[in-house]
Design an enzyme around this catalytic site. Structure first.
Site, short mmCIF file in Angstrom:
data_model
loop_
_atom_site.label_atom_id
_atom_site.label_comp_id
_atom_site.label_asym_id
_atom_site.label_seq_id
_atom_site.Cartn_x
_atom_site.Cartn_y
_atom_site.Cartn_z
N HIS A 40 -13.71 -20.78 0.41
CA HIS A 40 -14.38 -20.36 -0.88
C HIS A 40 -13.11 -20.84 -1.67
O HIS A 40 -12.01 -21.04 -1.23
CB HIS A 40 -14.76 -19.07 -1.20
CG HIS A 40 -13.84 -17.85 -0.94
ND1 HIS A 40 -13.26 -17.53 0.26
CD2 HIS A 40 -13.20 -17.11 -1.93
CE1 HIS A 40 -12.41 -16.53 0.17
NE2 HIS A 40 -12.27 -16.12 -1.08
N ASP B 100 -14.31 -14.67 2.96
CA ASP B 100 -14.61 -13.46 2.27
C ASP B 100 -16.04 -13.11 2.36
O ASP B 100 -16.95 -13.94 1.71
CB ASP B 100 -13.77 -13.39 1.09
CG ASP B 100 -12.33 -13.51 1.31
OD1 ASP B 100 -11.76 -13.56 2.31
OD2 ASP B 100 -11.75 -13.47 0.22
N ASP C 157 -6.21 -17.32 -3.26
CA ASP C 157 -5.36 -17.00 -2.14
C ASP C 157 -6.00 -17.72 -1.01
O ASP C 157 -5.51 -17.76 0.26
CB ASP C 157 -5.61 -15.60 -1.74
CG ASP C 157 -6.79 -15.08 -1.78
OD1 ASP C 157 -7.80 -15.29 -2.44
OD2 ASP C 157 -7.26 -14.01 -0.99
N HIS D 277 -20.12 -13.25 -1.62
CA HIS D 277 -18.78 -13.05 -2.23
C HIS D 277 -18.97 -13.09 -3.68
O HIS D 277 -19.98 -13.64 -4.05
CB HIS D 277 -17.69 -13.77 -1.35
CG HIS D 277 -16.49 -13.22 -1.85
ND1 HIS D 277 -15.76 -12.20 -1.53
CD2 HIS D 277 -15.13 -14.26 -2.16
CE1 HIS D 277 -14.67 -11.93 -1.91
NE2 HIS D 277 -14.28 -13.15 -2.28
N HIS E 148 -11.33 -18.95 -4.17
CA HIS E 148 -10.25 -17.97 -4.75
C HIS E 148 -8.91 -18.56 -4.50
O HIS E 148 -8.80 -19.31 -3.22
CB HIS E 148 -10.56 -16.84 -4.27
CG HIS E 148 -11.77 -15.94 -4.88
ND1 HIS E 148 -12.50 -15.06 -4.30
CD2 HIS E 148 -12.05 -15.94 -6.39
CE1 HIS E 148 -13.19 -14.41 -5.11
NE2 HIS E 148 -12.83 -15.15 -6.28
#
Length: 309
Positions: free
Chosen positions: A63, A212, A67, A141, A65
């Site tokens: 995904h 996640d 991080d 998520h 994000h």
């Protein structure tokens, strides 16, 4: 095959854990490495390993994000500087192509190799060749998130030389010919069927690497009998409400899913920086109470994926 964890923390890097990145090394099987997520400083982590960026032929992003993707432009650029010339394919959610294209264009980065970007849509087979299949699995998520199921195809069993000798077939190049072909005609006119002289089929390995996600019991069917399940556990077992609110999972939830899916091994990653030292041992203990074959990954932890017998 071997899993090599380059970053096992969540959200932000800490002194003990960098953010998400995981390499699947298949040097014997494919002479290549696949990368799953590429958080900030992934290329720095790679410098401390035997992983060669030019051998990374595929990158799977779970995904978007930060991080999980902030290290991607730097890695792609360094792959050029380190002699990468072979094609690289990147898979991930919608928006990935825009992120990579703009990052490379604004920074004036020119790659020395062909780059293909495949945006994943729902549950589907995103890659298949004669040896392996990769499927994407939608998760739950804050942003669109996927897991990836890597399924190695079954392989023919070993040739049975004693059975061949008993049939009057002496050792020699003919053995290799029999193993390569479904049927082989001998000099005496007999036609040998390969399947009659092979041992049991070797079942292909199955690895599930999830991004996640909240706890999703429905995943048990598609994860069934995986050799290894890599699952996030951002929170401790008694923090289910917090995990749900932040679209994450707990150690106990990851262990429950592993038990339901009857996987062989669970490896937990994406650990919050709130858990340090003995607190990590507590996370492992509460997961093992539900699913004993559990490990918690740490940066530079590597785990072999032995061939099935």
């Amino acid at each position: 095959m071997e899993l090599f964890f380059l970053g096992t923390g969540s959200g932000v890097p800490s002194k003990e854990r960098n953010v998400s990145a995981l390499a699947l090394q298949m040097l014997q099987e494919r002479q290549s490495t696949w990368l799953f997520d590429c958080g900030e400083s992934t290329q720095h982590q790679i410098l401390r390993t035997n992983i060669r960026p030019r051998r990374v032929e595929k990158i799977f992003i779970t995904h978007l994000h930060g991080d999980h993707i902030y290290g991607l432009p730097g890695f792609l650029s360094s792959r050029s500087f380190q002699g990468g010339e072979t094609p690289c394919t990147i898979y991930g959610p919608k928006g990935l192509k825009e992120y990579i294209t703009i990052s490379l264009r604004v920074s004036g980065t020119r790659l020395t190799y062909p780059l293909e970007i495949v945006e994943v849509m729902d549950e589907q087979t995103i890659f298949e060749d004669e040896g392996i299949t990769v499927k994407s699995v939608p998760l739950e998520h804050g942003l669109e998130s996927f897991g990836y199921i890597i399924q190695e195809k079954d392989q023919p069993g070993e040739l049975l030389p004693e059975k061949l000798k008993a049939a009057g077939i002496s050792p020699g190049p003919i053995y290799q010919k029999i193993k390569k072909n479904e049927t082989t005609e001998l000099t005496d006119g007999r036609v040998i069927r390969r399947k009659d002289y092979l041992g049991p089929v070797k079942a292909g390995r199955k690895i599930a690497i999830l991004g996640d996600t909240r706890y999703l019991e429905r995943l048990a069917d598609i994860l069934k009998h995986a050799d290894i399940l890599v699952h996030e556990a951002t929170f401790a077992g008694d923090d289910e409400k917090l995990a749900h609110a932040y679209f994450h999972s707990t150690t106990r939830q990851a262990a429950n899913l592993a038990k339901l899916a009857e996987v062989k091994q669970l490896i937990i990653s994406h650990i919050s920086s709130r858990y340090q030292g003995d607190k990590v041992k507590d996370l492992l203990r509460e997961a093992q109470e539900i699913f004993p074959d559990t490990e918690i990954a740490y940066d530079f932890y590597h785990h072999p994926v032995p061939a099935n017998k």
